[in-house]
Design an enzyme around this catalytic site. Structure first.
Site, short mmCIF file in Angstrom:
data_model
loop_
_atom_site.label_atom_id
_atom_site.label_comp_id
_atom_site.label_asym_id
_atom_site.label_seq_id
_atom_site.Cartn_x
_atom_site.Cartn_y
_atom_site.Cartn_z
N SER A 142 42.70 49.73 47.78
CA SER A 142 43.79 48.78 48.01
C SER A 142 44.87 49.56 48.73
O SER A 142 44.86 50.80 48.74
CB SER A 142 44.30 48.31 46.65
OG SER A 142 45.58 47.73 46.75
N TYR A 155 46.58 49.80 37.75
CA TYR A 155 45.92 49.42 39.00
C TYR A 155 46.17 50.49 40.06
O TYR A 155 45.25 50.96 40.73
CB TYR A 155 46.45 48.06 39.45
CG TYR A 155 45.72 47.42 40.62
CD1 TYR A 155 44.54 46.72 40.42
CD2 TYR A 155 46.21 47.51 41.91
CE1 TYR A 155 43.87 46.11 41.49
CE2 TYR A 155 45.55 46.91 42.98
CZ TYR A 155 44.38 46.21 42.76
OH TYR A 155 43.72 45.62 43.82
P1 NAD Z 1 38.17 38.08 42.46
O1 NAD Z 1 38.83 37.83 41.15
O2 NAD Z 1 38.08 36.98 43.45
O3 NAD Z 1 36.68 38.62 42.23
C1 NAD Z 1 36.43 39.67 41.33
C2 NAD Z 1 35.00 39.54 40.82
O4 NAD Z 1 34.75 40.69 39.97
C3 NAD Z 1 34.75 38.29 39.98
O5 NAD Z 1 33.56 37.64 40.41
C4 NAD Z 1 34.60 38.84 38.56
O6 NAD Z 1 33.70 38.06 37.75
C5 NAD Z 1 34.06 40.23 38.82
N1 NAD Z 1 34.30 41.14 37.72
C6 NAD Z 1 35.43 41.30 36.99
N2 NAD Z 1 35.24 42.21 36.04
C7 NAD Z 1 33.96 42.67 36.16
C8 NAD Z 1 33.18 43.62 35.46
N3 NAD Z 1 33.65 44.28 34.41
N4 NAD Z 1 31.90 43.81 35.87
C9 NAD Z 1 31.39 43.12 36.94
N5 NAD Z 1 32.09 42.21 37.62
C10 NAD Z 1 33.36 41.99 37.22
O7 NAD Z 1 38.94 39.35 43.06
P2 NAD Z 1 39.08 39.94 44.55
O8 NAD Z 1 40.45 39.70 44.98
O9 NAD Z 1 37.94 39.53 45.40
O10 NAD Z 1 38.98 41.50 44.23
C11 NAD Z 1 37.86 42.29 44.51
C12 NAD Z 1 38.30 43.75 44.64
O11 NAD Z 1 39.22 43.86 45.72
C13 NAD Z 1 39.01 44.29 43.41
O12 NAD Z 1 38.59 45.63 43.19
C14 NAD Z 1 40.47 44.26 43.81
O13 NAD Z 1 41.24 45.22 43.14
C15 NAD Z 1 40.35 44.58 45.29
N6 NAD Z 1 41.50 44.17 46.08
C16 NAD Z 1 41.91 42.88 46.11
C17 NAD Z 1 43.01 42.54 46.88
C18 NAD Z 1 43.52 41.13 46.94
O14 NAD Z 1 44.63 40.94 47.42
N7 NAD Z 1 42.76 40.14 46.52
C19 NAD Z 1 43.69 43.53 47.60
C20 NAD Z 1 43.24 44.83 47.55
C21 NAD Z 1 42.14 45.15 46.78
#
Ligand code: NAD
Length: 260
Positions: A142, A155
């Site tokens: 991130s 985080y």
């Molecule tokens: P999201 O909530 O849309 O999807 C996350 C997925 O991870 C879900 O399907 C959930 O069921 C699964 N999950 C959660 N805990 C789990 C576990 N213990 N084991 C297996 N699966 C699990 O989230 P997103 O925004 O797509 O985030 C995905 C990644 O991207 C994360 O690591 C997040 O930190 C990172 N990220 C997101 C953003 C943002 O702005 N959305 C920015 C930077 C980084």
């Protein structure tokens, strides 16, 4: 980029960023594994992407569980014959100030982001090394792998930690042709972020509109959200890169929020 018949495991692929990465990898020739805590959503995603079931597979996996990760990757090896690409992406967010941050939530955050990355990496590296055809590990970092924000102590700590893990995997994996890199997205409007907007508004005492404009997108060059496809295209580039020249790096995809 051509990922023809590469076998890609994407954790957290039943939603958001991981789901789009799986879709783009599949469209570029890969066989994809939708690994997620939420098996119903993972199965629905796999069926949506590949109704024939030949090139997409759902795996139930809590990435914090050593036994579930080992069993899940073993099931992938049994079905597809190995693993070429790991995208360690599963993640959650729990916001609160440090002075009142619940210890159980702190441990949960580190378990998902760091233990999950370690356990999936270890399981996939064993296969990649044995296969002797190289491999690619991508960590979903991130901007918070580089930068801090209030309310996000575990985080930020975990996302910085992924950069360290990546560098070690890049060094150890080199002899086996395994590359490791981190993608560092800015804010992407996924369920993870939609949930945070009202939470941050409450914690900071500002409107939801101000959370978006004055907190989330304040430092971007153009006030725009990053999209799931921006991140997926970056993953595709990294997954298809042909040599160890690009390894141990972290790439910020954020509309200019945090310039290295
Ligand atoms: P999201 O909530 O849309 O999807 C996350 C997925 O991870 C879900 O399907 C959930 O069921 C699964 N999950 C959660 N805990 C789990 C576990 N213990 N084991 C297996 N699966 C699990 O989230 P997103 O925004 O797509 O985030 C995905 C990644 O991207 C994360 O690591 C997040 O930190 C990172 N990220 C997101 C953003 C943002 O702005 N959305 C920015 C930077 C980084």
């Amino acid at each position: 980029m051509n990922l023809k018949d590469k076998i890609a495991v994407v954790t957290g692929a039943a939603s958001g960023i991981g789901k789009d990465i799986a879709k783009v990898f599949l469209a570029n020739g890969a066989k994809v594994v939708i690994a997620d805590l939420n098996m119903a959503a993972a199965q629905a995603t796999a069926t949506e992407f590949d109704p024939s079931g030949e090139r997409a597979m759902a795996v139930a996996m809590d990435v914090t569980s050593e036994s579930e990760v080992e069993a899940g990757i073993a099931a992938v090896a049994a079905r597809f014959g190995g693993v070429d690409i790991l995208v360690s992406n599963a993640g959650i967010q729990i916001v609160a100030p440090v002075d009142s941050y619940d210890f159980g939530n702190w441990k949960k955050m580190l378990a998902i982001h760091l233990d999950g990355a370690f356990l999936t990496t270890r399981a996939c590296l064993k296969l990649m090394y044995a296969q002797k055809r190289g491999g690619c590990v991508i960590y979903m970092g991130s901007v918070h792998s580089k930068e801090a924000s209030v309310l996000k102590a575990p985080y930020v700590a975990a996302k910085h930690g992924l950069v360290g893990l990546c560098k070690v995997v890049a060094k150890e994996g080199a002899a086996h042709g395994v590359r490791a890199n981190v993608i560092c997205p800015g804010f992407v409007r996924t369920p993870l972020v939609e949930k945070q907007i009202p939470e941050q508004a409450k914690a900071l005492g500002i409107s939801e509109e101000d959370v978006v404009k004055k907190v989330m997108l304040k430092e971007t060059v153009d006030g725009e959200f990053t999209t799931v496809d921006d991140v997926a295209q970056t993953a595709l580039f990294l997954a298809g890169f042909p040599s160890n020249a690009l390894t141990g790096q972290s790439i910020v995809v954020s509309h200019g929020w945090f310039m290295q």
